[in-house]
Design an enzyme around this catalytic site. Structure first.
Site, PDB file in Angstrom:
ATOM      1  CE  LYS A  49      -3.766  -2.405   2.384  1.00 46.19           C
ATOM      2  NZ  LYS A  49      -4.479  -2.641   3.651  1.00 46.19           N
ATOM      3  CD  GLN A  93      -3.189  -4.208   6.798  1.00 46.47           C
ATOM      4  OE1 GLN A  93      -3.349  -3.135   6.226  1.00 46.47           O
ATOM      5  NE2 GLN A  93      -3.619  -5.344   6.283  1.00 46.47           N
ATOM      6  CG  ASP A 116      -9.339   0.289   5.887  1.00 47.49           C
ATOM      7  OD1 ASP A 116      -9.167  -0.178   4.740  1.00 47.49           O
ATOM      8  OD2 ASP A 116      -8.594   0.030   6.857  1.00 47.49           O
TER       9      ASP A 116
END
Ligand code: GUN
Length: 292
Positions: A49, A93, A116
């Site tokens: 990412k 994460q 997200d």
């Protein structure tokens, strides 16, 4: 059979974002990653990412913490990033260590920086058809792939196998939305569904998000089906396979995503897109009125 090339479409989207970012002459968009512990797969994902951020001109920062970090310390770090004007997106994460509650962490992130799309505010907006929130990256990547390949969704039977908060549930909400580019008839099946084969054989579009290698075999689909494989499973010999038996199903399908190179790169592209959207709309947004 047409191969749905997620890697290619993701590259195109990253290029489109990069072209916009290069025209910004003030502060560039900023994305902060939070990584807790040393989960090898999580480290790999965050690295991928960050690499994608660099290639589009988005400034990324990584805050790494040992798995012993206390929940309230992690929340304090998130609050600092919430207040940081150089940060447009915050990504924690997952998975987190067991002593840290995901809910407490997800709700600590400011909804307007939740790129997200996991915050309950953004999930709720999605369910209600309010388009001012962030869409979760994997479902949005799947919808984008279908659109870019001109695969019709409206009126079609979509069967999603898997009911996770990250993929199955939000994807169902998205594809059934009352909009010309959605309007699907969505069925969500899962590991406890009876007569699963009968259900999956009905699908015009079958989306596998179960997390089990080769779970979907050739007896479970009908000829001409479109297959979207969300699974990323590592076998004991280290090969990466999806939830779908690609070799057996590809000859029957009209279109199919490979693993790797299908949905995975699209998830990253959508994260960059959300970060750019957050940057361009960093003033608090009034909810857009939509027909409910
Ligand atoms: N872990 C696995 N997938 C994801 C994702 O899309 N976002 C975050 N934050 N963690 C994940």
């Amino acid at each position: 059979m047409k191969l749905i090339d997620g890697k290619k479409i993701a590259r195109e989207i990253q290029q489109e974002i990069a072209e916009k970012v290069v025209q910004i002459h003030k502060r560039k968009p900023g994305l902060a990653f939070i990584l807790v512990g040393n989960h090898p797969a999580s480290q790999t994902y965050v690295r991928a990412k960050q690499k994608a951020c660099a290639s589009t001109g988005i400034v990324s920062t990584l805050r790494s913490f040992p798995s012993s970090i206390k929940q309230n310390e992690l929340i304090e770090q998130i609050h600092l990033l919430n207040q940081d004007e150089t940060i447009d997106g915050i990504l924690v994460q997952l998975p987190l260590p067991l002593h840290i509650h995901e809910w407490a962490i997800m709700t600590a992130i400011a909804p307007e920086k939740d790129v997200d799309g996991f915050h309950p505010i953004n999930m709720g907006k999605l369910l209600l058809g309010d388009e001012s929130g962030f869409l979760p990256c994997t479902p949005n990547g799947i919808k984008t792939l279908l659109h870019r390949y001109h695969i019709p969704i409206s009126g079609k039977k979509v069967v999603i196998v898997g009911r996770s908060n990250i993929v199955g549930k939000p994807l169902a909400a998205m594809l059934m939305q009352k909009k010309d580019d959605c309007n699907a008839t969505v069925t969500v099946a899962h590991s406890k569904s009876e007569y699963l084969t009968e259900i999956t054989r009905e699908a015009d579009i079958l989306i596998a998000a179960v997390g089990s290698p080769h779970f979907i075999n050739e007896t479970m689909v009908r000829k001409g089906v479109v297959i979207i494989d969300v699974g990323i499973n590592r076998l004991t010999d280290q090969t990466l396979v999806g939830d779908v038996d690609f070799q057996k199903i590809a000859p029957i399908a009209s279109a199919i995503t490979p693993v790797p190179g299908g949905v995975g790169p699209m998830t990253i592209a959508m994260l960059l897109k959300n970060t750019f959207i957050s940057y361009t709309t960093s003033i608090p947004k009034a909810p857009k009125k939509t027909e409910l």
